[in-house]
Scaffold this motif. Structure first.
Motif, PDB file in Angstrom:
ATOM      1  N   ASN A  57      27.635  -6.392   0.200  1.00 25.10           N
ATOM      2  CA  ASN A  57      27.469  -7.715  -0.428  1.00 25.10           C
ATOM      3  C   ASN A  57      28.069  -8.810   0.441  1.00 25.10           C
ATOM      4  O   ASN A  57      27.475  -9.869   0.631  1.00 25.10           O
ATOM      5  N   LYS A  60      25.806  -9.456   3.282  1.00 30.90           N
ATOM      6  CA  LYS A  60      24.564 -10.112   2.851  1.00 30.90           C
ATOM      7  C   LYS A  60      24.815 -11.565   2.475  1.00 30.90           C
ATOM      8  O   LYS A  60      23.958 -12.422   2.652  1.00 30.90           O
ATOM      9  N   VAL A  64      21.761 -15.552   4.897  1.00 29.82           N
ATOM     10  CA  VAL A  64      20.860 -16.715   4.855  1.00 29.82           C
ATOM     11  C   VAL A  64      21.425 -17.909   5.642  1.00 29.82           C
ATOM     12  O   VAL A  64      20.773 -18.398   6.567  1.00 29.82           O
ATOM     13  N   ASN A 160       7.570 -22.650  -0.536  1.00 32.34           N
ATOM     14  CA  ASN A 160       8.753 -23.250  -1.124  1.00 32.34           C
ATOM     15  C   ASN A 160       9.989 -22.734  -0.373  1.00 32.34           C
ATOM     16  O   ASN A 160      10.325 -21.551  -0.444  1.00 32.34           O
ATOM     17  N   LEU A 162      13.206 -23.256  -0.775  1.00 34.63           N
ATOM     18  CA  LEU A 162      14.327 -22.779  -1.580  1.00 34.63           C
ATOM     19  C   LEU A 162      14.070 -21.370  -2.087  1.00 34.63           C
ATOM     20  O   LEU A 162      14.940 -20.513  -2.085  1.00 34.63           O
ATOM     21  N   GLN A 163      12.813 -21.156  -2.512  1.00 34.68           N
ATOM     22  CA  GLN A 163      12.493 -19.818  -3.006  1.00 34.68           C
ATOM     23  C   GLN A 163      12.623 -18.790  -1.876  1.00 34.68           C
ATOM     24  O   GLN A 163      13.138 -17.683  -2.077  1.00 34.68           O
ATOM     25  N   ALA A 165      14.633 -18.901   0.549  1.00 31.55           N
ATOM     26  CA  ALA A 165      16.058 -18.630   0.756  1.00 31.55           C
ATOM     27  C   ALA A 165      16.595 -17.741  -0.359  1.00 31.55           C
ATOM     28  O   ALA A 165      17.332 -16.787  -0.114  1.00 31.55           O
ATOM     29  N   LEU A 166      16.185 -18.033  -1.605  1.00 33.11           N
ATOM     30  CA  LEU A 166      16.665 -17.236  -2.738  1.00 33.11           C
ATOM     31  C   LEU A 166      16.244 -15.781  -2.600  1.00 33.11           C
ATOM     32  O   LEU A 166      16.999 -14.869  -2.926  1.00 33.11           O
ATOM     33  N   GLU A 167      15.031 -15.583  -2.124  1.00 36.79           N
ATOM     34  CA  GLU A 167      14.522 -14.206  -2.024  1.00 36.79           C
ATOM     35  C   GLU A 167      14.835 -13.588  -0.663  1.00 36.79           C
ATOM     36  O   GLU A 167      14.348 -12.496  -0.354  1.00 36.79           O
ATOM     37  N   VAL A 168      15.633 -14.270   0.154  1.00 32.88           N
ATOM     38  CA  VAL A 168      15.966 -13.812   1.496  1.00 32.88           C
ATOM     39  C   VAL A 168      14.731 -13.334   2.254  1.00 32.88           C
ATOM     40  O   VAL A 168      14.714 -12.232   2.814  1.00 32.88           O
ATOM     41  N   GLN A 169      13.708 -14.188   2.277  1.00 25.53           N
ATOM     42  CA  GLN A 169      12.526 -13.838   3.080  1.00 25.53           C
ATOM     43  C   GLN A 169      12.809 -14.297   4.507  1.00 25.53           C
ATOM     44  O   GLN A 169      12.579 -15.444   4.869  1.00 25.53           O
TER      45      GLN A 169
END
Ligand code: ASP
Length: 437
Positions: A57, A60, A64, A160, A162-163, A165-169
């Motif tokens: 954790n 991780k 980002v 998007n 932000l999305q 970043a949230l989903e760590v793509q």
């Protein structure tokens, strides 16, 4: 010596040594402890799981911001120097070349050793009645087709940010970082200067946090590896020994022979001196089985080995998602292994043509595989139906997947590090400590 003195001595010993000792201790724990063992009423497995998760954790947590800052800083520096196109071209060329060498190595080994032509073939095939672990994997991979490869590339341009970043793509974040960094380098005046100083600062802080997290690596490695060994146990290997050895040997040849030869002859670098300097990253990759989680350590150790930030900040984050030699090799060996088992029931082996299709698919899908544990399985589940094999048979390799994941992730990260050294060398960076005499 007092206890405090001994403790100080342990803390002050080199990190790689502490991690190696942690690995040794984990192997012992794996032998003597099982899932039900308790200590003072608490489950040993539970404790290891807890600390392992805590460590992963923490790594991780910084991925980002680190990836975004690193890419922005790297691209901005490079775009300024007009070397962007040249370095980019060389990097992608090396990604493809090392990937190809790796998959072909896997192909040769799986044909030579032929682990699927075995008396236990029936046993293995029968074993794929669905267990709960397999059911989860199957759920993840169900309904996939090889068209998903294009989908993966499509997602590199996020609708998007932000999305993403949230989903760590990571691919999407890399794309955004490249575009942002490029235009930031063109921004004139004090706004441009402020932005550049800001992102440099973010990057430096992230590296400092990484170094702090790495102080806990020995505990993290001990917990993660111990947990895996307790869970899969050594017995799980028996019917899969030859398969395991095939993957292991092929990965070892890529790791100990091909990549060092490239470093030596294409880069004029002493390979094992370099490996010594990046051992921390290789061991972290081994214990976390995640290229992305290892990325902070990969960046840090490459810079400590003397490679400029200009190179590392571009080659390593991109490499952590798209350059996966070990993964491509693994995908190829698993699919051909399953084809060999299938031949046992259907009576027909794969032709050379079919094998080459597997090589191609393994290379292409390894680009889209995320740098997280077990990510290959999704790619393998795309390839199996594409070449006419039953997707459920992926269950056969699940018991040994995690340990092989640890090995292939080390290879993935080492290949990224090799390429960054080659690029640095071709860009005439000094790298004094690493040069051949
Ligand atoms: N665990 C691998 C990595 O992070 C990906 C995979 O092969 O599953 O590099």
């Amino acid at each position: 010596m007092s206890e405090a003195g001994t403790f100080r001595k342990i803390i002050d010993s080199p990190l790689w040594l502490q991690i190696l000792v942690a690995l040794g201790l984990a192997a012992i724990v794996g032998l003597v402890v099982d899932v039900d063992t308790t200590i003072l009423g608490a489950s040993v497995y539970g404790i290891l799981n807890y600390f392992g998760t805590l460590f992963v954790n923490a790594l991780k947590m910084i991925v980002v911001p680190l990836v975004v800052a690193t890419i922005i800083v790297g691209v901005a520096n490079m775009a300024k120097q007009e070397a962007f196109g040249r370095v980019g071209g060389k990097t992608v060329g090396l990604y493809i070349a090392t990937g190809l060498i790796s998959v072909v190595t896997g192909l040769i080994f799986v044909n030579l050793v032929s682990p699927g032509h075995t008396e236990s073939a029936q046993l293995l095939v029968d074993s794929v009645s669905v267990s709960s672990a397999q059911a989860t994997v199957l759920e993840k991979v169900e309904g996939r087709s090889s068209m998903d490869i294009f989908e993966i590339l499509l997602r590199a341009v996020p609708a998007n940010i932000l999305q993403a970043a949230l989903e760590v793509q990571l691919l999407a974040l890399i794309f955004v970082g490249v575009v942002f960094g490029f235009f930031m380098s063109r921004l004139q005046g004090s706004a441009g200067d402020t932005l550049r100083v800001f992102w440099d600062g973010v990057h430096d802080v992230m590296i400092m946090i990484t170094m702090w997290i790495m102080r806990f690596a020995p505990i993290g490695v001990f917990a993660l590896v111990g947990k895996v060994l307790i869970q899969s146990g050594w017995e799980a290997f028996q019917p899969l020994v030859w398969f395991f050895l095939t993957v292991f040997l092929a990965l070892a040849v890529h790791f100990f022979v091909w990549l060092p030869l490239l470093l030596k002859y294409a880069g004029g670098i002493r390979p094992y001196a370099y490996y010594g300097k990046v051992l921390r990253a290789q061991l972290t990759a081994f214990s976390t089985a995640s290229s992305s989680a290892t990325l902070p350590v990969t960046l840090d150790s490459a810079e400590k080995a003397g490679i400029s930030r200009k190179v590392t900040s571009f080659v390593l984050p991109l490499g952590a998602t798209v350059n996966m030699d070990g993964t491509a090799l693994y995908e190829c060996v698993v699919v051909i292994f399953i084809a060999q088992l299938y031949a046992y029931t259907a009576g027909v082996d794969f032709t050379i043509g079919q094998q080459l299709i597997v090589v191609f698919l393994a290379l292409v899908t390894s680009i889209g595989v995320a740098g997280v544990p077990a990510a290959s399985l999704v790619a393998i589940a795309l390839i199996l139906p594409a070449v006419g094999l039953p997707v459920e048979w992926i269950g056969i390799v699940l018991v040994v997947d995690r340990l092989l994941d640890m090995c292939r992730t080390s290879v993935n990260v080492t290949s990224d590090l090799t390429i960054s050294a080659l690029i640095a060398s071709s860009e005439k960076e000094e790298l004094e400590d690493l040069r051949a005499a």
